[in-house]
Design a protein around this motif. Structure first.
Motif, short mmCIF file in Angstrom:
data_model
loop_
_atom_site.label_atom_id
_atom_site.label_comp_id
_atom_site.label_asym_id
_atom_site.label_seq_id
_atom_site.Cartn_x
_atom_site.Cartn_y
_atom_site.Cartn_z
N ILE A 102 0.73 -1.36 0.08
CA ILE A 102 -0.05 0.00 0.06
C ILE A 102 0.81 1.41 0.05
O ILE A 102 0.66 2.35 -0.74
CB ILE A 102 -0.97 0.17 1.31
N LYS A 103 1.94 1.12 0.76
CA LYS A 103 2.65 2.39 0.80
C LYS A 103 3.75 2.41 -0.49
O LYS A 103 4.13 3.41 -0.71
CB LYS A 103 3.31 2.52 2.07
N ILE A 185 20.13 -3.76 -0.85
CA ILE A 185 19.02 -4.74 -0.45
C ILE A 185 17.85 -4.32 -1.29
O ILE A 185 17.52 -3.36 -1.05
CB ILE A 185 18.94 -5.18 1.15
N SER A 186 17.23 -5.65 -1.96
CA SER A 186 15.81 -5.29 -2.54
C SER A 186 14.73 -6.22 -2.01
O SER A 186 15.11 -7.21 -1.27
CB SER A 186 16.04 -5.44 -4.10
N PHE A 187 13.48 -5.84 -2.12
CA PHE A 187 12.22 -6.63 -1.48
C PHE A 187 11.67 -7.10 -2.75
O PHE A 187 11.25 -6.64 -3.73
CB PHE A 187 11.61 -5.33 -0.97
N VAL A 223 10.95 -9.17 -13.16
CA VAL A 223 11.40 -7.75 -12.47
C VAL A 223 10.06 -7.07 -12.00
O VAL A 223 10.13 -6.14 -11.13
CB VAL A 223 12.07 -6.97 -13.67
N ASP A 224 8.85 -7.50 -12.53
CA ASP A 224 7.85 -6.81 -12.12
C ASP A 224 7.46 -7.06 -10.42
O ASP A 224 6.64 -6.48 -10.04
CB ASP A 224 6.58 -7.26 -13.03
N ASN A 225 8.01 -8.08 -10.12
CA ASN A 225 7.68 -8.62 -8.67
C ASN A 225 8.76 -7.84 -7.54
O ASN A 225 8.88 -8.13 -6.59
CB ASN A 225 8.11 -10.03 -8.66
N LEU A 226 9.57 -6.78 -8.30
CA LEU A 226 10.32 -6.03 -7.40
C LEU A 226 9.47 -4.82 -6.72
O LEU A 226 8.77 -4.00 -7.23
CB LEU A 226 11.50 -5.41 -8.26
N VAL A 227 9.45 -4.69 -5.40
CA VAL A 227 8.73 -3.66 -4.74
C VAL A 227 9.53 -2.37 -4.31
O VAL A 227 10.60 -2.56 -4.00
CB VAL A 227 8.09 -4.20 -3.24
N GLY A 228 9.02 -1.37 -4.80
CA GLY A 228 9.75 -0.01 -4.81
C GLY A 228 10.99 -0.22 -5.68
O GLY A 228 10.80 -0.57 -6.84
N GLU A 229 11.94 0.56 -5.11
CA GLU A 229 13.18 0.93 -6.15
C GLU A 229 14.36 -0.39 -5.67
O GLU A 229 14.38 -0.65 -4.52
CB GLU A 229 13.89 1.96 -5.77
N GLU A 230 14.97 -0.64 -6.79
CA GLU A 230 16.01 -1.56 -6.62
C GLU A 230 17.03 -0.92 -5.48
O GLU A 230 17.29 0.16 -5.67
CB GLU A 230 16.76 -1.96 -7.84
N ASN A 231 17.65 -1.99 -4.61
CA ASN A 231 18.64 -1.55 -3.52
C ASN A 231 18.07 -0.42 -2.40
O ASN A 231 18.85 -0.13 -1.65
CB ASN A 231 19.96 -0.76 -4.21
N LYS A 232 16.69 -0.48 -2.42
CA LYS A 232 16.06 0.53 -1.34
C LYS A 232 15.29 -0.45 -0.34
O LYS A 232 14.36 0.17 0.31
CB LYS A 232 15.10 1.52 -1.88
N GLY A 233 15.50 -1.60 -0.43
CA GLY A 233 14.59 -2.70 0.20
C GLY A 233 14.82 -2.56 1.83
O GLY A 233 13.87 -2.97 2.64
N TRP A 234 15.94 -1.88 2.34
CA TRP A 234 16.02 -1.98 3.59
C TRP A 234 15.18 -1.02 4.16
O TRP A 234 14.60 -1.27 5.44
CB TRP A 234 17.41 -1.37 4.17
N THR A 235 14.65 -0.12 3.71
CA THR A 235 13.70 0.84 4.02
C THR A 235 12.30 0.13 4.05
O THR A 235 11.64 0.40 5.33
CB THR A 235 13.22 2.13 2.99
N TYR A 236 11.94 -0.66 2.99
CA TYR A 236 10.70 -1.46 3.19
C TYR A 236 10.82 -2.35 4.30
O TYR A 236 9.65 -2.55 5.01
CB TYR A 236 10.33 -2.17 1.88
N ALA A 237 11.75 -3.00 4.29
CA ALA A 237 11.95 -4.00 5.64
C ALA A 237 11.67 -3.46 6.76
O ALA A 237 11.02 -4.10 7.69
CB ALA A 237 13.42 -4.73 5.50
N LYS A 238 12.22 -2.41 7.17
CA LYS A 238 12.07 -1.78 8.39
C LYS A 238 10.60 -1.33 8.80
O LYS A 238 10.17 -1.37 9.91
CB LYS A 238 13.26 -0.58 8.64
N TYR A 239 9.67 -0.68 7.86
CA TYR A 239 8.62 -0.26 7.72
C TYR A 239 7.70 -1.44 8.15
O TYR A 239 6.85 -1.44 8.82
CB TYR A 239 8.27 0.22 6.44
#
Length: 398
Positions: A102-103, A185-187, A223-239
């Motif tokens: 959602i975010k 890290i990516s999500f 690649v469509d299964n990447l959430v957000g930006e590549e290498n920004k996954g730590w931000t999403y992980a913490k959220y």
């Protein structure tokens, strides 16, 4: 802030109680209250009932299929559900991935994945922990190398809860080897049925199959299964982790467990008197009840901040620490109240349909198994020691 519930909120509590009385299957509630193991079918049945009412993703906004509840209404629902014997909503899709999509997800991902979480078309598990990367999550080594319109994933995840039921897994993967730990890290969303995905069960001491290892060998992920930006996954992980840790606190389940403890302590005898009249046992009960009341107040403060547009931060670490310690203490007291009757382990008694005469009080059958199983509460979701580091850094500035 006013910690008293408004008349409107109390009316909502009455609505929730009526719904639970009418819709919560007695068979499932009986298993929950007895501490027995739930099957995937049990969990799917309860999810479907909640989804039909529009209450499954109760912290999602209305435009994405949620009921649009306030944080206080969600707190009331969770509490009443636990008291009634409602199963915990399996968190991986609804409470973890959903808020991240959602975010941070794009519109196509929201349109596709969110309805499938609600309907149960997809059953999700979490691919975070690895050997050598548990509480030190930034040390993940599972690699995802982009090749055209796919990533090729190689690595291993462990302690994957309910992975044996899942058809999808959301993973933290390393997409930039040279970057510092938190960067690169990516999500990624991975189909568990993809070639190269292997799941191996981890059997716990009581014989249960709750957690797993997952191995990835040249797994192709769009690649469509990447959430957000590549290498920004730590931000999403913490959220995501702020939601996970707040949920692990389990205020409603603590309230329910304490009510069960009080019933047990009032009828179990020691030296001719109920054990709740034993000075040492009564003192421990009083201490844990005081701790629980304090945690409820803290939880209400956190959800009031969320209701004002905030996101749970280091406060979620506080709730995780206290909530897990309180739940463990209550389960310890239940086990102690059973005395020697908690010692025999009859695995069959953990399941629905067991008809043999209990050894001692009815509650003894699952007292020790639940006590030992929930020692894990203070470890998963980031160990309590790590949570104390987060608090010291983010709140105290140490």
């Amino acid at each position: 802030m006013d910690l008293q519930f408004t008349p409107q909120e109390e009316a909502f509590r009455t609505e929730v109680q009526a719904f639970l009385k009418a819709e919560l299957p007695v068979r499932i509630a009986t298993k929950v209250k007895a501490g027995q193991r739930l099957t995937k079918a049990d969990q799917e049945e309860w999810h479907a009932i909640l989804n039909a009412r529009g209450w499954l993703a109760n912290h999602w906004p209305q435009e994405h299929g949620g009921p649009g509840w306030s944080a206080v209404e969600k707190f009331i629902f969770d509490t009443e559900c636990a008291l009634a014997g409602g199963p915990r909503i399996v968190p991986f899709g609804v409470s973890m991935l959903g808020p991240v999509l959602i975010k941070y997800g794009n519109e196509a991902q929201k349109r596709y994945w969110l309805p499938r979480i609600l309907s149960g078309a997809d059953w999700w598990c979490q691919g975070y922990s690895e050997p050598g990367a548990g509480s030190d999550l930034a040390s993940v080594k599972t690699m995802a190398v982009r090749q055209g319109d796919h990533y090729v994933v190689n690595g291993q995840k462990t302690w994957t809860t309910q992975g044996q039921h899942a058809n999808m897994i959301f993973c933290l993967v390393r997409t930039q080897r040279e970057a510092k730990a938190q960067a690169g890290i990516s999500f990624l969303l991975v189909d568990m049925n993809s070639p190269g995905v292997e799941l191996r069960p981890i059997r716990t001491l009581d014989g249960d199959h709750e957690v797993n290892e997952v191995f990835f060998t040249d797994v192709k992920v769009p690649v469509d299964n990447l959430v957000g930006e590549e290498n920004k996954g730590w931000t999403y992980a913490k959220y995501l982790l702020t939601y996970e840790r707040t949920g692990i606190a389990g205020v409603g389940f603590c309230i329910s467990a304490l009510a069960k403890l009080k019933i047990i302590a009032a009828k179990v005898q020691k030296n001719g008197r109920p054990i709740d009249q034993d000075p040492l046992f009564a003192a421990r009960m009083a201490r844990v009840e005081i701790d629980l009341e304090n945690m409820k107040t803290t939880n209400l403060r956190v959800i009031a901040a969320v209701a004002g547009g905030g996101v749970p931060g280091a406060e979620s670490s506080m709730l995780k620490i206290r909530g897990t310690e309180i739940r463990q203490e209550i389960l310890s007291l239940i086990r102690r109240a059973m005395g020697p009757y908690a010692a025999p382990f009859i695995e069959e008694a953990q399941y629905e349909g067991y008809t043999q005469a209990p050894v001692g009080p009815q509650e003894a059958a699952t007292a020790a198994a639940n006590y030992f199983n929930y020692r894990k509460l203070s470890i998963f979701g980031g160990s309590n020691e790590i949570q104390k580091n987060i608090i010291s850094k983010m709140i105290l500035g140490l």
